[in-house]
Write an enzyme that holds these catalytic residues in place. Structure first.
Site, mmCIF file in Angstrom:
data_model
loop_
_atom_site.group_PDB
_atom_site.id
_atom_site.type_symbol
_atom_site.label_atom_id
_atom_site.label_comp_id
_atom_site.label_asym_id
_atom_site.label_seq_id
_atom_site.Cartn_x
_atom_site.Cartn_y
_atom_site.Cartn_z
ATOM 1 N N ARG A 10 38.615 59.670 46.251
ATOM 2 C CA ARG A 10 38.950 61.020 46.755
ATOM 3 C C ARG A 10 37.995 61.484 47.846
ATOM 4 O O ARG A 10 38.410 62.012 48.869
ATOM 5 C CB ARG A 10 38.994 62.003 45.580
ATOM 6 C CG ARG A 10 40.166 61.653 44.666
ATOM 7 C CD ARG A 10 40.591 62.766 43.767
ATOM 8 N NE ARG A 10 41.843 62.393 43.118
ATOM 9 C CZ ARG A 10 42.322 62.987 42.052
ATOM 10 N NH1 ARG A 10 41.672 63.985 41.507
ATOM 11 N NH2 ARG A 10 43.467 62.601 41.530
ATOM 12 N N GLY A 89 23.419 41.908 36.475
ATOM 13 C CA GLY A 89 24.030 40.683 36.997
ATOM 14 C C GLY A 89 24.932 40.989 38.183
ATOM 15 O O GLY A 89 24.867 40.329 39.227
ATOM 16 N N ASP A 112 23.277 49.302 28.409
ATOM 17 C CA ASP A 112 21.919 48.908 28.003
ATOM 18 C C ASP A 112 20.830 49.717 28.719
ATOM 19 O O ASP A 112 19.670 49.682 28.323
ATOM 20 C CB ASP A 112 21.701 47.421 28.290
ATOM 21 C CG ASP A 112 22.570 46.538 27.407
ATOM 22 O OD1 ASP A 112 23.068 47.047 26.375
ATOM 23 O OD2 ASP A 112 22.767 45.363 27.746
HETATM 24 O O1 F6P Z 1 26.267 44.696 29.071
HETATM 25 C C1 F6P Z 1 25.335 44.280 28.120
HETATM 26 C C2 F6P Z 1 25.913 44.261 26.762
HETATM 27 O O2 F6P Z 1 26.382 45.528 26.490
HETATM 28 C C3 F6P Z 1 24.951 43.806 25.692
HETATM 29 O O3 F6P Z 1 24.200 44.793 25.107
HETATM 30 C C4 F6P Z 1 25.881 43.125 24.753
HETATM 31 O O4 F6P Z 1 25.242 42.225 23.980
HETATM 32 C C5 F6P Z 1 26.839 42.470 25.679
HETATM 33 O O5 F6P Z 1 26.990 43.365 26.727
HETATM 34 C C6 F6P Z 1 28.126 42.090 25.086
HETATM 35 O O6 F6P Z 1 28.858 41.419 26.052
HETATM 36 P P1 F6P Z 1 30.288 40.824 25.791
HETATM 37 O O7 F6P Z 1 31.200 41.969 25.613
HETATM 38 O O8 F6P Z 1 30.594 40.043 27.007
HETATM 39 O O9 F6P Z 1 30.181 40.006 24.544
#
Ligand code: F6P
Length: 308
Positions: A10, A89, A112
């Site tokens: 928007r 990542g 996290d």
């Molecule tokens: O993004 C990180 C996270 O939330 C971690 O705390 C958790 O272990 C992970 O993702 C779980 O990832 P997935 O859903 O790919 O198993």
């Protein structure tokens, strides 16, 4: 994340941009899975968790071939700039794209809350509120039966949700990957609580702790044997990653998305839009990484003194 996409679209339209939504993150970028987004396309999304564009863990983007394909898509589709919403990542991937000369802006999103350079990330507050909601219910049954509950929350490398959820939810003990604690000490602290007149004990366990101490049900077995108390386990799992976002998250997502549009329009790239002391700021993508530790150790000590 929906609030951020909505705000980008928007505010972007207002500034003369032509936003395009890429489906499934880097996977969609590699495959060229995308479509233009108008302000009407993002109507009604603000109240939903997750992202209507879908997302994906994308191992292919870590390969040379995958990355080459992503660059080809950007060129073929004549994408003038890219906004990447994600965790450490995803933002590392954004940094790589920026190094290849692509105009990139990152937005932090990870429950996290372990992204260096920003005080908060999209999704953290909603996840925390879900943990508190769960702890309130668990305490009722723990108290009624005078039981010990181990509540496993997300956080493979970060104890942020465990710590902050534990403080807000009134947990007795919080176990986080950043601080090494032995099982004997945990059992002793649980016993000490009962000796001081408590009728229950809630131990919040960050998922990452299980890599060192073993599965949560094994930790439970140990405490049961050491203390003679009844122990139960609840694993909150992925329910922490959904649900209607809190007002805080909607506002944060909106601010970040709108700023990304303003930065694209102004030709500012190569950074993550971050929140520091309540203000939006730009952190170079090259400086974005994992916050270590992801928790405030002073708050860790506070959690334990309040749980006594
Ligand atoms: O993004 C990180 C996270 O939330 C971690 O705390 C958790 O272990 C992970 O993702 C779980 O990832 P997935 O859903 O790919 O198993």
């Amino acid at each position: 994340m929906n609030a951020a996409v909505r705000a980008f679209v928007r505010r972007g339209w207002e500034l003369g941009l032509a936003p395009i939504g890429i489906r499934r993150g880097y996977a969609g970028l590699i495959e060229g899975d995308m479509a233009p987004l108008t302000p009407r396309d993002v109507g009604g999304v603000i109240e939903y968790g997750g992202t209507f564009l879908h997302t994906a863990r994308c191992p292919a983007f870590l390969t040379e071939q995958g990355r080459r394909k992503a660059l080809e898509t950007i060129e073929r589709e004549k994408l003038a700039a890219l906004v990447v919403i994600g965790g450490e990542g995803s933002l590392k991937g954004a940094c790589w794209l920026s190094e290849q000369g692509i105009k990139v802006i990152g937005l932090p999103a990870s429950i996290d809350n372990d992204i260096k350079g920003t005080d908060m990330a999209i999704g953290v507050d909603t996840a925390l509120n879900t943990v508190v909601w769960a702890l309130n219910r668990i305490r009722d049954t723990a108290l009624a039966h005078e039981r010990v509950f181990l509540v496993e929350v997300m956080g493979r490398k970060s104890g942020y949700i465990a710590l902050m959820g534990g403080i807000a939810g009134g947990a007795e003990i919080v176990l986080v990957p950043e601080v090494e604690v032995g099982l004997d000490q945990v059992a002793e602290e649980v016993s000490a609580g009962y000796r001081k007149g408590k009728h229950h004990s809630i131990v919040v366990v960050a998922e990452g702790v299980t890599e060192r101490l073993g599965p949560t049900r094994e930790i439970a077995r140990f405490i049961r044997e050491k203390t003679g108390l009844e122990v139960r386990v609840t694993v909150l799992g992925h329910l922490q990653r959904g649900g209607s976002p809190t007002a805080y998250d909607r506002i944060l997502g909106s601010r970040l998305g709108a700023r990304a549009a303003e930065d694209v329009a102004a030709g500012r790239f190569g950074h993550m839009v971050a929140l520091q002391r309540g203000e939006l700021t730009a952190v170079p993508l090259s400086q974005v990484g994992r916050k270590e530790p992801a928790i405030d150790l002073g708050l860790y000590r506070l959690a334990h003194s309040l749980g006594k």
